[in-house]
Design an enzyme around this catalytic site. Structure first.
Site, short mmCIF file in Angstrom:
data_model
loop_
_atom_site.label_atom_id
_atom_site.label_comp_id
_atom_site.label_asym_id
_atom_site.label_seq_id
_atom_site.Cartn_x
_atom_site.Cartn_y
_atom_site.Cartn_z
N SER A 224 0.83 -1.20 0.00
CA SER A 224 0.00 0.00 0.00
C SER A 224 0.87 1.26 0.00
O SER A 224 1.77 1.38 -0.83
CB SER A 224 -0.97 -0.04 1.19
OG SER A 224 -2.03 0.85 1.02
N ASP A 319 -8.13 -5.57 -6.44
CA ASP A 319 -7.79 -4.53 -5.48
C ASP A 319 -8.76 -3.37 -5.68
O ASP A 319 -8.75 -2.71 -6.71
CB ASP A 319 -6.34 -4.07 -5.71
CG ASP A 319 -5.87 -3.05 -4.67
OD1 ASP A 319 -6.70 -2.54 -3.89
OD2 ASP A 319 -4.65 -2.76 -4.65
N HIS A 353 -6.90 -6.12 -1.92
CA HIS A 353 -5.80 -5.24 -1.53
C HIS A 353 -5.01 -5.78 -0.34
O HIS A 353 -3.78 -5.73 -0.34
CB HIS A 353 -6.37 -3.86 -1.16
CG HIS A 353 -5.33 -2.85 -0.83
ND1 HIS A 353 -4.48 -2.30 -1.77
CD2 HIS A 353 -4.96 -2.29 0.35
CE1 HIS A 353 -3.66 -1.43 -1.19
NE2 HIS A 353 -3.93 -1.42 0.10
#
Length: 414
Positions: A224, A319, A353
């Site tokens: 991230s 994601d 994600h």
């Protein structure tokens, strides 16, 4: 006599599978298997699945399919990864290495009011025997250092976790790596206005000074927001040999990036109005961040073509936080145009994600630091969990291959 057992043992490391077996049932008896666990914030998570015993009265989760419940089909670790919160949009919190993940696994007679027949406790430890844990508060560094047993030297890894968490760093140290975990965000994330590479260079230097660390260089593990910072580190700071980028961005997301008191990358801003609400109350924010390829945003792009170390790009096709697959593809193309071949890429089409170490409870949605509402993270649960298992092995192999010494010298065990 009815028996519920965990093989090979009820106490194991967090990333190790266990085999759940029930014996002594009636032939073809239908039972409900249940699991429950409380996270570090005291929130209850539960799962359940219906199974039918074979003719000998046995249920083996490694062999038998769940007929209905939190998951369907043969899922040996389904009771653990499908643990869901009683309150919607809550993320299972597991951050402290010294506190085991405790799961109560039980078997009940069929029906909502069925009597509990047996229960066992699965203690899933993060830290293995002999691994040392040392909090670090030196200079600008605030983190935790994990060191495996043995003389070394060991390869070193800087873990850029999003928030304070020891889980991934400790589990990697169990495999024979010296790991320093440093959080991207502190307990007041909204006060952060910019990021500085100098802090992470300080962490790299600290790792290289450790007596058990190989002299050659370090690896960086990121996901991230940590992804673009990891890439920038490798592009601007020497001493980084291997970088794992998981579902990150190709530009400096949300914050400008500074190095040696000068801004080196501008920020990609957010437009929250582009969030897509869903019936669950959580929103899809995949397209709220500006396009890093737009002319006005070219100053935000990380110059990955300057990276000298090895790169492992990992992107999930589902994601819903941002377009990690698009960012990965663009960086791969850019590297190829510059004649670079120091990279490899992994794509998980149905994963979301939040790729965690294996058997972490799957989280479809939770609150996000940048939004006033919960967000969807994406991922088809079974495919997502399979991706986590596969990726965990790939990360270890990547660092073993491209860092300078053999982590097999470690003897860490539960």
């Amino acid at each position: 006599m009815m028996r519920l057992q965990l093989w090979p043992r009820a106490r194991c490391l967090f990333d190790e599978p266990v085999q759940v077996k029930v014996a002594g049932l009636r032939s073809n008896q239908v039972v409900t298997m249940k699991a429950r666990s409380t996270d570090e914030r005291g929130r209850l998570f539960k799962s359940s699945a219906i199974y039918r015993a074979d003719e000998t009265g046995e249920v083996d989760l490694n062999r038998d399919p769940s007929l209905s419940g939190s998951y369907i089909g043969v899922e040996p670790m389904g009771l653990l990864w499908s643990l869901s919160p009683e309150i919607l949009h809550k993320l299972f919190t597991k951050t402290k290495a010294l506190i085991p993940h405790v799961v109560k696994i039980s078997v009940y007679e069929e029906g909502e009011e069925g009597q509990m027949l047996a229960e066992v406790t699965n203690e899933r430890f993060l830290i293995a025997d002999g691994v040392s844990r040392v909090p670090v508060s030196e200079g600008n560094i605030r983190g935790v250092l994990f060191t495996p047993p043995g003389e070394g030297p060991f390869p070193a890894v800087l873990d850029l976790c999003t928030f304070v968490s020891e889980t991934r760093a400790c589990l990697l140290a169990n495999k024979g790596f010296v790991v320093l975990t440093v959080a991207m965000f502190n307990d007041k994330p909204r006060d952060i206005k910019e990021f500085h590479l100098d802090l992470y260079q300080e962490a790299i230097d600290y790792l290289l000074k450790q007596p058990k660390v190989s002299f050659k260089g370090v690896g960086v593990l990121s996901r991230s927001k940590g992804g673009d910072v990891a890439l920038a580190l490798a592009a601007f700071v020497p001493g980084i040999e291997a970088i794992v980028w998981i579902n990150g961005c190709s530009g400096s997301s949300v914050y400008p990036l500074f190095y040696k008191k000068h801004q080196i990358l501008s920020q990609l801003s957010l437009d929250i109005s582009k969030a897509i609400p869903t019936e669950s109350g959580a929103s899809i924010i995949k397209h709220v961040i500006e396009d890093p390829l737009a002319e006005k945003n070219k100053g935000s792009l990380v110059p990955v073509q300057k990276v000298k170390g090895r790169l492992l790009f990992v992107a999930s096709g589902d994601d819903l936080n941002w377009d990690s697959k698009g960012y990965m593809d663009e960086m791969v193309e850019r590297l190829k145009r510059h004649g670079k071949n120091n990279f490899e890429s992994v794509y998980y089409p149905l994963a979301g994600h939040l790729l965690e170490p294996p058997y972490y409870p799957f989280c479809p949605s939770s609150f996000h630091i940048m939004t006033p509402f919960p967000v969807l993270w994406g991922g088809e649960p079974k495919a997502h969990i399979a991706a986590e298992v596969d990726l965990w092995e790939k990360i270890q192999e990547f660092f073993k291959t491209h860092l300078s010494c053999d982590p097999a010298k470690s003897t860490a065990n539960l």
